[in-house]
Structures are given as structure tokens and as C-alpha cells.
Design a protein around this motif. Structure first.
Motif, PDB file in Angstrom:
ATOM      1  N   GLU A 121       9.384   2.640   4.272  1.00 21.50           N
ATOM      2  CA  GLU A 121       8.331   2.703   5.005  1.00 21.50           C
ATOM      3  C   GLU A 121       8.296   4.491   5.042  1.00 21.50           C
ATOM      4  OE1 GLU A 121       6.623   0.367   8.083  1.00 21.50           O
ATOM      5  OE2 GLU A 121       7.586   2.050   9.310  1.00 21.50           O
ATOM      6  N   ILE A 122       8.987   5.201   5.408  1.00 22.44           N
ATOM      7  CA  ILE A 122       8.933   6.462   5.585  1.00 22.44           C
ATOM      8  C   ILE A 122       8.518   7.263   4.220  1.00 22.44           C
ATOM      9  CG2 ILE A 122      10.358   8.590   5.948  1.00 22.44           C
ATOM     10  CD1 ILE A 122       9.681   7.652   8.524  1.00 22.44           C
ATOM     11  N   LEU A 123       9.239   6.755   3.154  1.00 19.64           N
ATOM     12  CA  LEU A 123       9.151   7.446   1.784  1.00 19.64           C
ATOM     13  C   LEU A 123       7.840   7.086   1.427  1.00 19.64           C
ATOM     14  CD1 LEU A 123      12.534   6.715   0.565  1.00 19.64           C
ATOM     15  CD2 LEU A 123      11.528   8.862   0.773  1.00 19.64           C
ATOM     16  N   ARG A 124       7.299   5.775   1.652  1.00 18.14           N
ATOM     17  CA  ARG A 124       6.111   5.346   1.111  1.00 18.14           C
ATOM     18  C   ARG A 124       4.891   5.902   1.543  1.00 18.14           C
ATOM     19  NH1 ARG A 124       6.684   0.268   2.619  1.00 18.14           N
ATOM     20  NH2 ARG A 124       7.673  -0.291   0.863  1.00 18.14           N
ATOM     21  N   MET A 125       4.895   6.228   2.972  1.00 21.91           N
ATOM     22  CA  MET A 125       3.780   6.764   3.669  1.00 21.91           C
ATOM     23  C   MET A 125       3.761   8.241   3.832  1.00 21.91           C
ATOM     24  SD  MET A 125       2.065   4.016   3.647  1.00 21.91           S
ATOM     25  CE  MET A 125       0.522   4.687   4.448  1.00 21.91           C
ATOM     26  N   SER A 126       4.660   8.905   4.163  1.00 16.00           N
ATOM     27  CA  SER A 126       4.658  10.355   4.674  1.00 16.00           C
ATOM     28  C   SER A 126       4.591  11.310   3.596  1.00 16.00           C
ATOM     29  CB  SER A 126       6.031  10.789   5.158  1.00 16.00           C
ATOM     30  OG  SER A 126       6.439   9.772   6.047  1.00 16.00           O
ATOM     31  N   HIS A 127       3.795  12.317   3.803  1.00  7.67           N
ATOM     32  CA  HIS A 127       3.554  13.368   3.068  1.00  7.67           C
ATOM     33  C   HIS A 127       4.649  14.425   3.161  1.00  7.67           C
ATOM     34  CE1 HIS A 127      -0.643  12.222   3.992  1.00  7.67           C
ATOM     35  NE2 HIS A 127      -0.775  12.692   2.748  1.00  7.67           N
ATOM     36  N   ARG A 128       5.250  14.569   4.573  1.00  9.80           N
ATOM     37  CA  ARG A 128       6.488  15.509   4.652  1.00  9.80           C
ATOM     38  C   ARG A 128       7.372  14.438   5.775  1.00  9.80           C
ATOM     39  NH1 ARG A 128       5.855  20.487   7.578  1.00  9.80           N
ATOM     40  NH2 ARG A 128       3.995  19.650   8.448  1.00  9.80           N
ATOM     41  N   ILE A 129       8.762  14.702   5.702  1.00  9.79           N
ATOM     42  CA  ILE A 129       9.569  14.060   6.486  1.00  9.79           C
ATOM     43  C   ILE A 129      10.553  14.965   7.251  1.00  9.79           C
ATOM     44  CG2 ILE A 129      11.352  12.195   6.478  1.00  9.79           C
ATOM     45  CD1 ILE A 129      10.243  11.471   3.699  1.00  9.79           C
ATOM     46  N   VAL A 130      10.255  14.734   8.576  1.00 11.54           N
ATOM     47  CA  VAL A 130      11.290  15.628   9.608  1.00 11.54           C
ATOM     48  C   VAL A 130      12.327  14.616   9.966  1.00 11.54           C
ATOM     49  CG1 VAL A 130      11.569  16.366  12.071  1.00 11.54           C
ATOM     50  CG2 VAL A 130       9.355  16.982  10.485  1.00 11.54           C
ATOM     51  N   VAL A 131      13.718  15.214   9.620  1.00 13.31           N
ATOM     52  CA  VAL A 131      14.999  14.305   9.803  1.00 13.31           C
ATOM     53  C   VAL A 131      15.559  14.615  11.081  1.00 13.31           C
ATOM     54  CG1 VAL A 131      17.026  13.265   8.684  1.00 13.31           C
ATOM     55  CG2 VAL A 131      14.975  13.867   7.352  1.00 13.31           C
ATOM     56  N   THR A 188       0.744  -1.328  -0.201  1.00 15.10           N
ATOM     57  CA  THR A 188      -0.119   0.081   0.035  1.00 15.10           C
ATOM     58  C   THR A 188       0.825   1.104  -0.157  1.00 15.10           C
ATOM     59  OG1 THR A 188      -1.662  -1.193   1.103  1.00 15.10           O
ATOM     60  CG2 THR A 188      -1.964   1.377   1.263  1.00 15.10           C
ATOM     61  N   LEU A 189       0.429   2.350  -0.839  1.00 12.81           N
ATOM     62  CA  LEU A 189       1.140   3.475  -0.624  1.00 12.81           C
ATOM     63  C   LEU A 189       0.068   4.652   0.009  1.00 12.81           C
ATOM     64  CD1 LEU A 189       2.307   3.469  -4.433  1.00 12.81           C
ATOM     65  CD2 LEU A 189       3.720   3.138  -2.386  1.00 12.81           C
ATOM     66  N   ARG A 190       1.021   5.801   0.131  1.00 13.20           N
ATOM     67  CA  ARG A 190      -0.099   6.946   0.800  1.00 13.20           C
ATOM     68  C   ARG A 190      -1.116   7.180  -0.277  1.00 13.20           C
ATOM     69  NH1 ARG A 190       3.424  10.286   0.345  1.00 13.20           N
ATOM     70  NH2 ARG A 190       2.863  11.231  -1.573  1.00 13.20           N
ATOM     71  N   GLU A 191      -2.387   7.194   0.086  1.00 12.39           N
ATOM     72  CA  GLU A 191      -3.440   7.506  -0.699  1.00 12.39           C
ATOM     73  C   GLU A 191      -4.054   8.873  -0.940  1.00 12.39           C
ATOM     74  OE1 GLU A 191      -6.215   4.671   0.262  1.00 12.39           O
ATOM     75  OE2 GLU A 191      -5.127   2.853  -0.371  1.00 12.39           O
ATOM     76  N   LYS A 192      -3.964   9.560   0.202  1.00 10.71           N
ATOM     77  CA  LYS A 192      -4.579  10.865   0.292  1.00 10.71           C
ATOM     78  C   LYS A 192      -3.663  12.006   0.334  1.00 10.71           C
ATOM     79  CE  LYS A 192      -8.798  13.160   2.386  1.00 10.71           C
ATOM     80  NZ  LYS A 192      -8.163  14.442   2.619  1.00 10.71           N
ATOM     81  N   GLU A 193      -3.692  13.062  -0.282  1.00  5.84           N
ATOM     82  CA  GLU A 193      -2.860  13.911  -0.496  1.00  5.84           C
ATOM     83  C   GLU A 193      -3.510  14.906   0.881  1.00  5.84           C
ATOM     84  OE1 GLU A 193       0.241  14.245  -1.307  1.00  5.84           O
ATOM     85  OE2 GLU A 193      -0.302  12.184  -2.034  1.00  5.84           O
ATOM     86  N   VAL A 194      -2.751  16.058   1.284  1.00  4.73           N
ATOM     87  CA  VAL A 194      -3.125  16.821   2.369  1.00  4.73           C
ATOM     88  C   VAL A 194      -3.818  18.099   1.871  1.00  4.73           C
ATOM     89  CG1 VAL A 194      -2.489  18.402   4.184  1.00  4.73           C
ATOM     90  CG2 VAL A 194      -1.350  16.035   4.168  1.00  4.73           C
ATOM     91  N   GLU A 195      -4.984  18.501   2.245  1.00  2.56           N
ATOM     92  CA  GLU A 195      -5.699  19.619   1.398  1.00  2.56           C
ATOM     93  C   GLU A 195      -4.665  20.867   1.633  1.00  2.56           C
ATOM     94  OE1 GLU A 195      -9.469  20.022   3.022  1.00  2.56           O
ATOM     95  OE2 GLU A 195     -10.209  17.994   2.656  1.00  2.56           O
ATOM     96  N   GLU A 196      -4.820  21.770   0.602  1.00  5.52           N
ATOM     97  CA  GLU A 196      -4.074  22.924   0.627  1.00  5.52           C
ATOM     98  C   GLU A 196      -3.871  23.844   1.684  1.00  5.52           C
ATOM     99  OE1 GLU A 196      -3.157  26.245  -2.916  1.00  5.52           O
ATOM    100  OE2 GLU A 196      -4.132  24.316  -3.731  1.00  5.52           O
TER     101      GLU A 196
END
Length: 494
Positions: free
Chosen positions: A455-465, A241-249
């Protein structure tokens, strides 16, 4: 191990299971959560008693009534669920019950000798931990390495590793593999249980697959592909499964953290979380991700900084404060912080919402609790014979779902998932991903801490490192790559 059978109340855990191990080989044992792998190995080390079947060890049929007998025979196991005593030191945990005594005063323990032997084991694993440090002060990854050191201390001829790398960094994993290769060269047989199938190419000689408590097949790793192993494990194809829904603007900011600091742990932590967003937290072991999550949840104190929930400044002094503001935390250590293993599924699900199930005089409305629990069991597809099954008898993936259920019942809008797929198989992992998608579609917001970059790349809208207790970068999903994340994760300060 031939024709091994084992039942628990309502569950046939093993049915005519089979496994063999040669001297000086690494034999991987794989299967979905609930396939029976850990149960079979717990029988081998005497933690469980088999209902029927035979164990042949060095050509002779043997009976293994308890773990001490197994250890004396030369069989040790590094358990997936940490089995350490947190109030004792590293050295005391490793040599408990086998402590050397002082030669001149044999009624006293020889602490210097215990620490010396422990240091030798830790050096072998390249683990920079002092023998006299209490285990409770160590991270989950370091506690796992202590478990491994304990198994090595028995001079075993057979060592079982149950998900040994689930909490380890890439560097720690490589150190472990070096140790395993060294043990193999000394003629020690290694049984290696892992859901990280890509590891098998590097470490396994042979692979045995189990499904639904039964033996499916064995072959040399050189003859197998990852796709073939997965097909044998699940009996069906898995599409990740991939992230399906984008965050609304113009999505609402539901959580904002400003300049959070805890001395010698983390500093200058500032980020925001939007409604319907999965915000990934990446970094190496020890980067401070879990510590930040625990601070936001009120489990650990902070020196300074501000937290805003839906635009309002809040003061979170303890977990109950966090829960009252709609924040939930799913710990990386389910057994220690997320569940009460000796209670049943129903009790674990309703626990944070107990006041909603109380009748007059403080008695629990059992019918209401059972009805609601069954609704969440169906919704999250929790595999359990009934709501009255003890949580400790469920597989790791289903235990994780019970933790999710209790926070959904509490109706928390901000969910912090700390290593949500740690120690669970490819099928259960896919179900967790689907669940994350369902939650954000409902308008929930998720902080996901994970050591697995895919997993982080597949599911995240943004990534905090994070690196060494500070945020070194925040990446949008479209620009993020493994290389960029690792670059920010290793931006050490002089």
C-alpha cells in the motif's frame, strides 16, 4: 449455522446465511465489508439475537442468548473492534468477572494469582507486556494481542478471530499463526475472518465466502486462488488503484516539521509535505509513526521542535489549534478517536463544523445539515440507508468514509491518514485509494501511515521510514522497494 436471518433498521444484514465448522480446523470466513461476516459471528457468540434460523452445536440445536452463555459453552470471539476497558490493567481485562479469590480471605481478589495466570497467557503469545500495565498505555497492536489472550483464557473449543492481524506487525502475526496452529492441533475449531487474503494460504484449511449478507460458497483452500476468492466476494473484477498524479516540480511546502522531540517516544523528527503529495510513513509496530502524527495534531505534547504550515511557524497545543490551521487527523482507532458510534451519520459528519449549522438560540439547522451530509454520502459513496443511521451499524469501510467526510466538510488541506485501510476489504480499500487520488488532484496533501508495504509503495510519492522513534530514511517512490524500506525500518541503534 443454517438459514440465519438478521435485520437492522433499514438493512437486511443476513439472509439465509450458512456456515459450518469442523473440530480441529481453521475455517476462513471472507467477504467485503457489509457482507455479514461479523454479524453472523456475533450471533454465534450471543452479542446479537438472530431473527430466525438454527445453530447446531455438537450435534444439538442450541440457543445462545448472550456472550456469557456462549463462553460457558466454549465459544469465544476476538472482536475486530477492541472491546477492552482502558482504565483497567491487562490482567483485570482478561479475567474480569472470573477473578480468583484469596483462599484465606475469599472476599478479596487474589491479584498475585491473576497476574500469574495472565503472565502465562502473555508468554504463550510472546507478548512482552506486564500484567499490571493499564490497557490505555498500550498500542493498538498490543491491545489486539490482549484480546487474543482473553479469548485463550476461556479454554474454548471454538475461537473466532475477527481481523486479528489488522494491527499486528509481521513478527506478531507469525506468533499468532503459531498459536493458532497449536490450538488446531489440540482439536479446537478456529473461525478466521480476514481481509488479508494472502494470509489464507498460510493458515486456512477451508474458506467460506459471503456477499451482501448471503452465503456464496465453501471450498478447500488448496482448490482456490486469491483471484477466485475475490471474484466470489465482490461479483466483479477488482483492478487495484495506483497513485495517479505526480507532485508538481515546484509544489508549495504546506507542512514542515523541524527537530520534533518527545522524550522516550521520538526525536529529531524533520520532514516536509508538499501540496498534492502523498507522503507515506512506514515502519514496524512501535516505530513511533502514530505518536508523531498525534503530536503534530496536538493530541500529545512535545518537548521541543517547530511546525510550519505554508511557511508560517505555528504553535499547536491541542487538536483545535491543528484544525484551525487546516490539519486533520484520521486515527487508526476509528471507534475510539474518530467517531461517535452511537450518533447518526449526519451528526458525525457535521461535528467539527457545528458552528456553521447553528441557528438562533443555538439550535442546529437540521435541513441544512441533512442536505450537506447527503452530498458527502453521494460523493464518497457511503453505503447507508439514510443520514440518520447510527454509525456503529455501518461496515468498517463506510465508517472510515464518514471520518473522511467530516474533515472534508471542515475543508482541511492537510490530512493525516493513520492506517486508512485497516480492517476493510479489497473493494472498500480500492475506493479509499481512489479517494486519496481525488483529494490530491484537488490540491490536498496527505500523510499516510500504513503497516502494509504494498500500500505504501502503491500510493506514496515519497516514503518516510521510522525505527525506534527516529527517521532512518526518506525515499522517493522511484527508488523505494520493500527490501529498502525493511532495511531502514530495522536500523536499530546500539
Amino acid at each position: 449455522m443454517e438459514n440465519i436471518n438478521k435485520s437492522f433498521p433499514g438493512v437486511q444484514a443476513l439472509k439465509d446465511a450458512y456456515f459450518e465448522l469442523n473440530k480441529g480446523e481453521v475455517h476462513a470466513l471472507v467477504g467485503e465489508n457489509g457482507a455479514g461476516k461479523s454479524t453472523l459471528m456475533k450471533i454465534l457468540v450471543g452479542a446479537y439475537r438472530k431473527d430466525s434460523g438454527r445453530i447446531i452445536y455438537k450435534g444439538k440445536e442450541v440457543d445462545i442468548p448472550n456472550p456469557r452463555v456462549a463462553q460457558e459453552m466454549g465459544i469465544s470471539m476476538v472482536f475486530q473492534e477492541l472491546n477492552l476497558m482502558p482504565h483497567l490493567t491487562v490482567a483485570q481485562n482478561i479475567f474480569i468477572g472470573r477473578e480468583p479469590k484469596r483462599k484465606n480471605l475469599p472476599i478479596f481478589l487474589d491479584d498475585d494469582e491473576i497476574n500469574k495466570r495472565t503472565k502465562e497467557l502473555l508468554n504463550m503469545l510472546h507478548l512482552k507486556v506486564e500484567p499490571n500495565v493499564k490497557v490505555s498505555n498500550l498500542s493498538v497492536g498490543k491491545q489486539q494481542m490482549v484480546e487474543i489472550a482473553k479469548a485463550l483464557s476461556f479454554n474454548s473449543e471454538v475461537i473466532i478471530f475477527d481481523e486479528p492481524t489488522a494491527a499486528l506487525s509481521e513478527a506478531e502475526t507469525e506468533e499468532l499463526f503459531s498459536v493458532i496452529r497449536k490450538l488446531k492441533s489440540q482439536g479446537i475449531g478456529i473461525i478466521y475472518i480476514s481481509h488479508r487474503l494472502e494470509e489464507l494460504r498460510e493458515i486456512a484449511d477451508r474458506v467460506t465466502v459471503m456477499r451482501d449478507g448471503q452465503y456464496i460458497g465453501t471450498d478447500y483452500m488448496k482448490n482456490l486462488t486469491i483471484e477466485k476468492i475475490i471474484s466470489m466476494m465482490v461479483g466483479r473484477e477488482i483492478y487495484e488503484t495506483l497513485r495517479e498524479k505526480e507532485v508538481e516540480e515546484n509544489a508549495e511546502v504546506v507542512l514542515e516539521v523541524r527537530n520534533l522531540k518527545r522524550s522516550k517516544v521520538f526525536r529529531d523528527i524533520s520532514f516536509s509535505l508538499r501540496k498534492g503529495e502523498i507522503l507515506g510513513f512506514a515502519g514496524l509496530i512501535g516505530a513511533g509513526r502514530t505518536e508523531v502524527a498525534r503530536a503534530i495534531f496536538g493530541a500529545d505534547p512535545v518537548d521541543s521542535g517547530e511546525v510550519y504550515v505554508k511557511g508560517k511557524k505555528v504553535h499547536i497545543r491541542n487538536p483545535w489549534d491543528a484544525i484551525s490551521h487546516g490539519i486533520a487527523y484520521l486515527s487508526e482507532d476509528r471507534k475510539r478517536y474518530g467517531l461517535m458510534p452511537d450518533l447518526d451519520v449526519k451528526s458525525n459528519i457535521i461535528l467539527p463544523s457545528m458552528k456553521d449549522f447553528l441557528k438562533a438560540l443555538g439550535f442546529v439547522d437540521d435541513k441544512k445539515a441533512e442536505k450537506v451530509s447527503n452530498e458527502y454520502i453521494q460523493r464518497l459513496r457511503i453505503r447507508t440507508p439514510s443520514v440518520r443511521q447510527k454509525v456503529k451499524n455501518l461496515s468498517g469501510g463506510n465508517q472510515q468514509k464518514v471520518v473522511v467526510a467530516k474533515w472534508l466538510l471542515r475543508n482541511c488541506d492537510i490530512l493525516i491518514f493513520d492506517e486508512p485501510t485497516r480492517g476493510i476489504d479489497v473493494g472498500a480499500k480500492n475506493e479509499i485509494y481512489k479517494l486519496l487520488n481525488e483529494l490530491i488532484a484537488e490540491g490536498k496533501s496527505i500523510i499516510m501511515i500504513s503497516s502494509e508495504l504494498p500500500e505504501i509503495l502503491r500510493m506514496s510519492h515519497r516514503i518516510v521510514v521510522m525505527c525506534e522513534g527516529r527517521i532512518t530514511g526518506i525515499l522517493d517512490a522511484d527508488e523505494a522497494t520493500e527490501e529498502k524500506i525493511l532495511k531502514y525500518a530495522t536500523m536499530y541503534e546500539d
